[in-house]
Design a protein around this motif. Structure first.
Motif, PDB file in Angstrom:
ATOM      1  N   CYS A 111      30.289  11.294  26.081  1.00  0.00           N
ATOM      2  CA  CYS A 111      30.452  11.920  24.768  1.00  0.00           C
ATOM      3  C   CYS A 111      31.939  11.831  24.372  1.00  0.00           C
ATOM      4  O   CYS A 111      32.774  11.392  25.159  1.00  0.00           O
ATOM      5  N   GLU A 121      28.453  12.938  32.019  1.00  0.00           N
ATOM      6  CA  GLU A 121      29.185  14.077  32.574  1.00  0.00           C
ATOM      7  C   GLU A 121      28.535  15.408  32.223  1.00  0.00           C
ATOM      8  O   GLU A 121      28.453  16.293  33.053  1.00  0.00           O
ATOM      9  N   CYS A 122      28.141  15.557  30.964  1.00  0.00           N
ATOM     10  CA  CYS A 122      27.714  16.896  30.527  1.00  0.00           C
ATOM     11  C   CYS A 122      26.287  16.945  30.006  1.00  0.00           C
ATOM     12  O   CYS A 122      25.758  18.032  29.766  1.00  0.00           O
ATOM     13  N   HIS A 169      34.190  13.625  26.904  1.00  0.00           N
ATOM     14  CA  HIS A 169      34.379  13.032  28.226  1.00  0.00           C
ATOM     15  C   HIS A 169      34.891  11.607  28.186  1.00  0.00           C
ATOM     16  O   HIS A 169      35.379  11.088  29.187  1.00  0.00           O
ATOM     17  N   CYS A 220      25.440  11.918  27.601  1.00  0.00           N
ATOM     18  CA  CYS A 220      26.690  11.807  28.357  1.00  0.00           C
ATOM     19  C   CYS A 220      26.427  11.985  29.857  1.00  0.00           C
ATOM     20  O   CYS A 220      25.739  12.921  30.269  1.00  0.00           O
TER      21      CYS A 220
HETATM   22 ZN   LIG Z   1      30.142  14.841  27.849  1.00  0.00          ZN
END
Ligand SMILES: [Zn+2]
Ligand SMILES: [Zn+2]
Length: 263
Positions: free
Chosen positions: A231, A154-155, A234, A152
């Motif tokens: 993910c 973002e994370c 997100h 992901c």
């Molecule tokens: Zn994520």
């Protein structure tokens, strides 16, 4: 009651708020069950199915709360997503009856769940900010010659896995895809073509590969407009239901791009 207060006295104010909403939803759950029980237009089989949906919804929600109390955030989130999906199913069921009572119940449960959801996320965000640190991660990870991961943007969590191996129901080796919405086994002969694309780290290429060999929605975790992987969390994925039956899953990426990611 005293026992409960004692046990929960070490919780923060934000966490207690979650618990209060859940208690309210518990009452509302009982109201919905009661409403369905008295609904003469509904046959018993359907009635029982719908009632078990509501019980499962509440079970998911209270499990999310329990996990939160034990600071197990990942499990808590998963249960919370489970609850949201089931609620979307329940609402699609209740909406079949366009009468005042059912519409009122839908309105109430939607409103209350929204508040409860937000309360959960206040707690999640406080606990998670420390975890999000280094953002310079690779998107495409070659785990071995037989396995690749996509993470992901973002994370950094693993969102997608492709591997040569056995899917849950496979009798022979396949190219197994595990995305954010589902798992599927593809013909092992396709692995060569796919792994070539992985070598180029071409996300759009992987998406197009999936469009060609899997389904119109392509790679579920991929936002074509961002050219990024997300993910479940997100991509803010949510299941849609039509009169109690699964319809599709939508994703809305952090930049607001919306698309159907599973159908
Ligand atoms: Zn994520
Ligand atoms: Zn996007």
């Amino acid at each position: 009651m005293n026992k409960m207060n004692e046990k929960r006295s070490n919780l923060t104010e934000d966490e207690l708020k979650v618990g209060q909403y859940i208690q309210k939803i518990e009452d509302l759950k009982d109201n919905i069950i009661e409403y369905l029980n008295y609904l003469t237009k509904l046959d018993d089989t359907t009635k029982n199915l719908w009632i078990s949906d509501i019980k499962e919804f509440y079970y998911n929600l209270s499990s999310a709360w329990m996990k939160l109390e034990h600071k197990n955030l990942e499990d808590s989130k998963n249960f919370l997503y489970g609850a949201r999906n089931l609620l979307s199913k329940i609402i699609s069921e209740l909406k079949i009856f366009q009468n005042e009572n059912s519409l009122k119940l839908v309105e109430n449960v939607e409103k209350l769940f929204k508040k409860c959801w937000d309360a959960f996320w206040i707690v999640f965000k406080i606990s998670i900010t420390e975890e999000i640190t280094a953002k310079s991660r690779e998107t495409v990870i070659k785990v071995s010659d037989l396995k690749y991961h996509l993470v992901c943007a973002e994370c950094g969590k693993i969102a997608v896995e492709f591997k040569i191996g056995y899917g849950r129901f496979d009798k022979k080796e396949s190219l197994v895809f595990r995305g954010i919405t589902h798992e599927r086994s593809l013909n092992i002969k396709l692995a060569y073509e796919l792994f070539e694309i992985f070598g180029e780290k071409n996300l759009l290429g992987i998406h197009n590969f999936m469009k060609k060999y899997h389904g119109y929605e392509g790679l579920d975790a991929f936002c074509p407009e961002c050219n990024k992987i997300y993910c479940w969390e997100h991509y803010d994925a949510r299941e849609e239901y039509d009169e109690g039956f699964y319809d599709c899953t939508y994703g809305i990426c952090p930049n607001g791009h919306k698309r159907i990611i599973d159908d």
